[in-house]
Design an enzyme around this catalytic site. Structure first.
Site, PDB file in Angstrom:
ATOM      1  N   TYR A 160      16.464  -7.557   9.155  1.00 22.90           N
ATOM      2  CA  TYR A 160      17.360  -8.460   8.420  1.00 22.90           C
ATOM      3  C   TYR A 160      17.325  -8.127   6.927  1.00 22.90           C
ATOM      4  O   TYR A 160      18.367  -7.932   6.291  1.00 22.90           O
ATOM      5  CB  TYR A 160      16.932  -9.908   8.658  1.00 22.90           C
ATOM      6  CG  TYR A 160      17.603 -10.890   7.733  1.00 22.90           C
ATOM      7  CD1 TYR A 160      18.980 -11.096   7.779  1.00 22.90           C
ATOM      8  CD2 TYR A 160      16.867 -11.614   6.791  1.00 22.90           C
ATOM      9  CE1 TYR A 160      19.604 -11.989   6.921  1.00 22.90           C
ATOM     10  CE2 TYR A 160      17.478 -12.510   5.931  1.00 22.90           C
ATOM     11  CZ  TYR A 160      18.839 -12.695   5.998  1.00 22.90           C
ATOM     12  OH  TYR A 160      19.457 -13.576   5.146  1.00 22.90           O
TER      13      TYR A 160
HETATM   14  O1  UGB Z   1      15.147 -16.860   1.937  1.00 20.57           O
HETATM   15  C1  UGB Z   1      15.337 -15.967   2.705  1.00 20.57           C
HETATM   16  O2  UGB Z   1      15.455 -14.830   2.356  1.00 20.57           O
HETATM   17  C2  UGB Z   1      15.357 -16.239   4.161  1.00 20.57           C
HETATM   18  O3  UGB Z   1      15.123 -17.640   4.390  1.00 20.57           O
HETATM   19  C3  UGB Z   1      14.967 -17.975   5.740  1.00 20.57           C
HETATM   20  O4  UGB Z   1      13.864 -17.256   6.291  1.00 20.57           O
HETATM   21  P1  UGB Z   1      12.424 -17.920   6.266  1.00 20.57           P
HETATM   22  O5  UGB Z   1      11.985 -18.187   4.879  1.00 20.57           O
HETATM   23  O6  UGB Z   1      11.541 -17.084   7.130  1.00 20.57           O
HETATM   24  O7  UGB Z   1      12.750 -19.351   6.916  1.00 20.57           O
HETATM   25  P2  UGB Z   1      12.274 -19.997   8.287  1.00 20.57           P
HETATM   26  O8  UGB Z   1      12.511 -19.102   9.409  1.00 20.57           O
HETATM   27  O9  UGB Z   1      12.886 -21.349   8.337  1.00 20.57           O
HETATM   28  O10 UGB Z   1      10.694 -20.127   8.082  1.00 20.57           O
HETATM   29  C4  UGB Z   1      10.179 -20.969   7.044  1.00 20.57           C
HETATM   30  C5  UGB Z   1       8.679 -20.878   7.028  1.00 20.57           C
HETATM   31  O11 UGB Z   1       8.144 -21.392   8.258  1.00 20.57           O
HETATM   32  C6  UGB Z   1       7.258 -20.462   8.835  1.00 20.57           C
HETATM   33  N1  UGB Z   1       7.359 -20.576  10.305  1.00 20.57           N
HETATM   34  C7  UGB Z   1       8.491 -20.211  10.926  1.00 20.57           C
HETATM   35  C8  UGB Z   1       8.598 -20.340  12.301  1.00 20.57           C
HETATM   36  C9  UGB Z   1       7.532 -20.849  13.037  1.00 20.57           C
HETATM   37  O12 UGB Z   1       7.569 -20.985  14.275  1.00 20.57           O
HETATM   38  N2  UGB Z   1       6.395 -21.219  12.359  1.00 20.57           N
HETATM   39  C10 UGB Z   1       6.274 -21.108  11.002  1.00 20.57           C
HETATM   40  O13 UGB Z   1       5.216 -21.449  10.434  1.00 20.57           O
HETATM   41  C11 UGB Z   1       7.693 -19.101   8.323  1.00 20.57           C
HETATM   42  O14 UGB Z   1       6.602 -18.210   8.295  1.00 20.57           O
HETATM   43  C12 UGB Z   1       8.170 -19.453   6.929  1.00 20.57           C
HETATM   44  O15 UGB Z   1       7.092 -19.428   6.035  1.00 20.57           O
HETATM   45  C13 UGB Z   1      16.250 -17.657   6.498  1.00 20.57           C
HETATM   46  O16 UGB Z   1      16.078 -17.890   7.877  1.00 20.57           O
HETATM   47  C14 UGB Z   1      16.699 -16.250   6.285  1.00 20.57           C
HETATM   48  O17 UGB Z   1      18.014 -16.144   6.800  1.00 20.57           O
HETATM   49  C15 UGB Z   1      16.648 -15.795   4.835  1.00 20.57           C
HETATM   50  O18 UGB Z   1      17.767 -16.216   4.122  1.00 20.57           O
END
Ligand code: UGB
EC number: 5.1.3.6
Length: 261
Positions: free
Chosen positions: A73
């Site tokens: 991504y």
């Molecule tokens: O700003 C971005 O560049 C991205 O933001 C978002 O990605 P992320 O920041 O990864 O959001 P998100 O999946 O909600 O996980 C949030 C937190 O929960 C943790 N997480 C996640 C899943 C889980 O099962 N457990 C967990 O602890 C995980 O480790 C993380 O710390 C957008 O999806 C992406 O499209 C992109 O725009």
């Protein structure tokens, strides 16, 4: 304003082709049409904080390296930024890429953690909470949708005209990249505590090692460039934003699907 994309970090391992299709081929298709238009439009489009990848200099500044993406991504968003550079250089298209930092709020994406944590806490289902190596905290610079909308509108308002027409460049054009974050990283465990309080339900937490599928441990935006050039100033802390999200969620899923916003 071009916000269409295949988003999400972890799904890229299940369906890599959809990221290439939407974030690379889709962007090129759009730019091809724009470059041939007469007059050419100026374009503001969605990049991502994920382009910082393994960069561990915080807070992330637009000048920091973005050549170590941790997910496909992120790699497709980084490719988008390079493609934007090319179309700006060859055809005089005015282009602004916005690096969004974990945007959340009403009408958000059900695949994001804050959204499915809410659903699963209410269902009494166990939620996996990631932690880094040596029990290090995983944190995100969660950014509320209304603040992001203001940043988008300011980008449109300050976008200069493209300089080319009908596929021909007539002079140098604007090329910009901005961080749109909240500048206040919050550990994922605190996000869950806030949700518990708002939902009045105790979460069943399962602490799990951060999987090697593209997640990074920490994000934190330096927004001084957006502040200076766009007047961007986020005003919503996670507590306030999640309160609005939970109010929307409960109303939306309480049968009639009537969201009050
Ligand atoms: O700003 C971005 O560049 C991205 O933001 C978002 O990605 P992320 O920041 O990864 O959001 P998100 O999946 O909600 O996980 C949030 C937190 O929960 C943790 N997480 C996640 C899943 C889980 O099962 N457990 C967990 O602890 C995980 O480790 C993380 O710390 C957008 O999806 C992406 O499209 C992109 O725009």
């Amino acid at each position: 304003m071009h916000l269409a994309a295949q988003a999400g970090v972890r799904y890229a391992m299940e369906n890599p082709g959809s990221y290439v299709h939407s974030n690379i081929a889709g962007l090129v298709n759009l730019l091809e049409v724009c470059k041939n238009a007469n007059p050419q439009p100026a374009i503001v489009w969605a990049s991502s904080s994920s382009v910082y990848g393994l960069n561990n200099k915080v807070p992330f500044s637009e000048r920091d390296r973005t050549d170590q993406p941790a997910s496909l991504y992120a790699a497709t968003k980084k490719a988008g930024e390079e493609i934007a550079h090319t179309y700006n250089h060859i055809y005089g298209l005015s282009l602004t890429g916005l690096r969004f930092f974990t945007v959340y709020g009403p009408w958000g994406r059900p695949d994001m953690a804050y959204f499915f944590f809410t659903r699963d806490i209410l269902k009494g289902k166990t939620i996996p909470i990631f932690e880094g190596a040596n029990h290090r905290t995983v944190a995100r610079d969660f950014t509320y949708i209304d603040d992001i909308v203001k940043g988008c509108l300011a980008s449109l308002d300050t976008a200069e005209k493209s300089t080319g027409s009908g596929g021909k460049k007539k002079g140098p054009a604007q090329l910009r990249v901005f961080n749109l974050g909240n500048t206040s990283p919050v550990p994922v465990t605190d996000l869950v505590t806030i949700l518990e309080r708002l939902l009045k339900v105790k979460a069943k937490r399962k602490i799990t090692k951060l999987p090697r599928n593209g997640d990074v441990q920490f994000t934190h935006a330096n927004i001084s460039l957006a502040q200076r050039e766009l007047g961007y100033k986020p005003t919503t802390d996670l507590q306030t934003g999640l309160k609005k999200f939970v109010r929307w969620y409960l109303s939306y899923y309480s049968g009639g699907k009537k969201a009050s916003g």
